[in-house]
Design an enzyme around this catalytic site. Sequence first.
Site, PDB file in Angstrom:
ATOM      1  N   CYS A 161       0.215   2.544   6.608  1.00 24.14           N
ATOM      2  CA  CYS A 161       0.620   1.165   6.884  1.00 24.14           C
ATOM      3  C   CYS A 161       0.669   0.414   5.558  1.00 24.14           C
ATOM      4  CB  CYS A 161      -0.369   0.495   7.833  1.00 24.14           C
ATOM      5  SG  CYS A 161      -2.068   0.447   7.197  1.00 24.14           S
TER       6      CYS A 161
ATOM      7  N   CYS B 112       0.796  -1.223   0.000  1.00 18.36           N
ATOM      8  CA  CYS B 112       0.000   0.000   0.000  1.00 18.36           C
ATOM      9  C   CYS B 112       0.830   1.276   0.000  1.00 18.36           C
ATOM     10  CB  CYS B 112      -0.944   0.006   1.199  1.00 18.36           C
ATOM     11  SG  CYS B 112      -2.076  -1.403   1.230  1.00 18.36           S
TER      12      CYS B 112
END
Length: 475
Positions: A459, A139
């Site tokens: 994250c 991500c």
Amino acid sequence: MTTILTYPFKNLPTASKWALRFSIRPLSCSSQLRAAPAVQTKTKKTLAKPNIRNVVVVDGVRTPFLLSGTSYKDLMPHDLARAALTGLLHRTSVPKEVVDYIIFGTVIQEVKTSNVAREAALGAGFSDKTPAHTVTMACISANQAMTTGVGLIASGQCDVIVAGGVELMSDVPIRHSRKMRKLMLDLNKAKSMGQRLSLISKFRFNFLAPELPAVSEFSTSETMGHSADRLAAAFAVSRLEQDEYALRSHSLAKKAQDEGLLSDVVPFKVPGKDTVTKDNGIRPSSLEQMAKLKPAFIKPYGTVTAANSSFLTDGASAMLIMAEEKALAMGYKPKAYLRDFMYVSQDPKDQLLLGPTYATPKVLEKAGLTMNDIDAFEFHEAFSGQILANFKAMDSDWFAENYMGRKTKVGLPPLEKFNNWGGSLSLGHPFGATGCRLVMAAANRLRKEGGQYGLVAACAAGGQGHAMIVEAYPK
């Protein structure tokens, strides 16, 4: 060390001492939807470093982020990436020949265009002499693309970089089973009819069962949703808190969309279809409607649902990054400086989604800042529970001492400065493209709100994380 998600938190009642330890102020939706803070004049020092080139963001764009399976479903990833590059060219009028390098992030790669950055660049009309490469870091892939560009400019290797990212979840690669793949490869190598017939005799109908893309962590065999559910339980984040936060995200995104604040979105004419002009995942609901949804991962007692999770998204982003002196020489007024950044990693089983908690203090210390210096926070919202668990970890001296080796807590981001124009829960999360959206949101908010410093954090799968300081360019 005993894992945080198994002891002493299992079977933890909401009213336990641990829940009180990790309590945060209530997330009243109505209180968080007030108008943005008044424009404020900042007199803080700049973060420029001697003998290091200043790297600036001239501008950035993105395609509308759409729910997978909607208007982009018949496209390929390089189509979306090309659209973002074309939109950036139109927005900035940068001559293609001055771009030294192009870097894109992506996660689930289309095998036909494994270097999607190169294919998109050629499709957008960039010179075949302009190098391009693709990076993947879950991500935070676009974050890695951007910081790679920052490094190339700061070191003097390049002056002008285009960084971005793309993800197309509408058409993920679905493979034959491994047994079927092996059979077909062996058949291709067979030299006689006898060898082919012998191999064909080994065929079984179960060889035809498709192999779907993995949704779980390779190292832990646990899905991110399961980890988010366990993390929320460990930090005593209630279902109501998660739903309230998700409603806040959607409501703020809708408000920002209606007020024209999402200026990084560029229209995209989908071949054979209408022009797409805005994100389509923004859906303010009500707590009553959200409460009706069943748990999505840990059933029947989990708290993570479709309503308080980010959704599968198609989209692409692109950003023009330059050495400051080059941008000024070309007549540009940059939007922001890209300053210090930090990558972290921790146990993917125990702390998969706590990257922002670990990265934030490190990047603040590197920049010589504190939480009080930050005017705009832009954190990636994978799940409501993930955001709120990070809040509680960041606001805990106990967690800082026992898990981070710090004497004091990081501190809680003020909600009135946090993701004020919505986040990944509402705007969407194309894995490879979100990083650029976060940075542009921070840069645009700083200009709109009169702040000086923005903090971007995210994250990522594998237990990794990223944080970056964005500094507003002087008006």
